[in-house]
Scaffold this motif. Structure first.
Motif, PDB file in Angstrom:
ATOM      1  N   VAL A 150      48.058 -40.446 -50.753  1.00 28.54           N
ATOM      2  CA  VAL A 150      47.219 -39.356 -50.263  1.00 28.54           C
ATOM      3  C   VAL A 150      47.731 -38.887 -48.906  1.00 28.54           C
ATOM      4  CG1 VAL A 150      44.870 -38.678 -49.628  1.00 28.54           C
ATOM      5  CG2 VAL A 150      45.241 -40.340 -51.474  1.00 28.54           C
ATOM      6  N   GLU A 152      46.345 -37.490 -45.890  1.00 28.53           N
ATOM      7  CA  GLU A 152      45.027 -37.305 -45.274  1.00 28.53           C
ATOM      8  C   GLU A 152      45.037 -36.259 -44.167  1.00 28.53           C
ATOM      9  OE1 GLU A 152      43.818 -41.245 -44.094  1.00 28.53           O
ATOM     10  OE2 GLU A 152      42.921 -41.635 -46.056  1.00 28.53           O
ATOM     11  N   ASN A 157      42.590 -33.802 -48.565  1.00 26.08           N
ATOM     12  CA  ASN A 157      43.231 -35.095 -48.851  1.00 26.08           C
ATOM     13  C   ASN A 157      44.086 -35.008 -50.119  1.00 26.08           C
ATOM     14  OD1 ASN A 157      42.083 -36.300 -46.623  1.00 26.08           O
ATOM     15  ND2 ASN A 157      40.374 -37.161 -47.753  1.00 26.08           N
TER      16      ASN A 157
END
Length: 204
Positions: A150, A152, A157
């Protein structure tokens, strides 16, 4: 009254002694194991400057136990009170994955949640299966894991990589030590493939 107390004391001692031995008089011994995959080979990307945060691997409720789990016939599932992981599978596999990825050289640093360092990417993992399958003619250790990378730093995200892996490692006999060795072999194959897949993926 004294005779009654003496009789009760003898019964208590007898019950306590019986709780510490198996039938036949042998002591009950618990055995503890851990999964220890070993990475072989040179670092794949020694010049990478990406920082990876590795979250704790979560485990399906069916296998979120230190006791070894066995799939038997007719949907029966058993757990082994005398053969256990030394720590929970989630903690065991998270530690081993961080060590593996550090050795891979794919990222400049591997950090844990709570670090003040801002990661480039975050890796999340799930163990969907971790058991011995004794319900078929050929018993086997079964390991299934799923991973997500991911970013972020994006508003939503963004998932930049996701993959599921499954290993079924044959067993010669229903032996706990052989089972854990087979699980280790399966996890090692999964980590190897995960490393290769992440190296080939456009992560950023």
């Amino acid at each position: 009254m004294k005779k009654l107390l003496s009789t009760l004391l003898i019964l208590i001692v007898a019950v306590s002694a019986a709780s510490c031995v198996k039938l036949g008089g042998d002591p009950i011994d618990k055995r503890f194991y851990r999964i220890t995959p070993i990475r072989n080979g040179e670092p794949s990307k020694p010049n990478s400057d990406m920082v990876l945060k590795v979250r704790r691997i979560s485990v399906s409720d069916l296998y979120k136990t230190r006791e070894l789990v066995y799939q038997m016939n007719d949907g029966l599932i058993e757990s082994d009170f005398y053969n256990l992981f030394f720590v929970t599978p989630g903690n065991n596999l998270t530690t081993e994955l961080r060590k593996w990825l550090s050795a891979s050289g794919q990222f400049s640093h591997i950090i844990e949640p709570g670090s003040m360092v801002v990661p480039s990417l975050t890796l999340e993992g799930v163990v969907n299966s971790l058991y011995a399958d004794y319900s078929t003619e050929q018993p086997a250790a079964v390991i299934e894991m799923q991973f997500f990378l991911v970013n972020e730093s994006t508003a939503d995200n963004e998932i930049v990589f996701s993959q599921s892996y499954r290993q079924r490692v044959p067993l010669t006999q229903p032996d706990p030590q052989e089972l854990v060795q087979a699980m280790t072999k399966g996890v090692q194959a999964i980590f190897t493939q995960l490393e290769q897949d992440m190296a080939a993926a456009p992560l950023l």
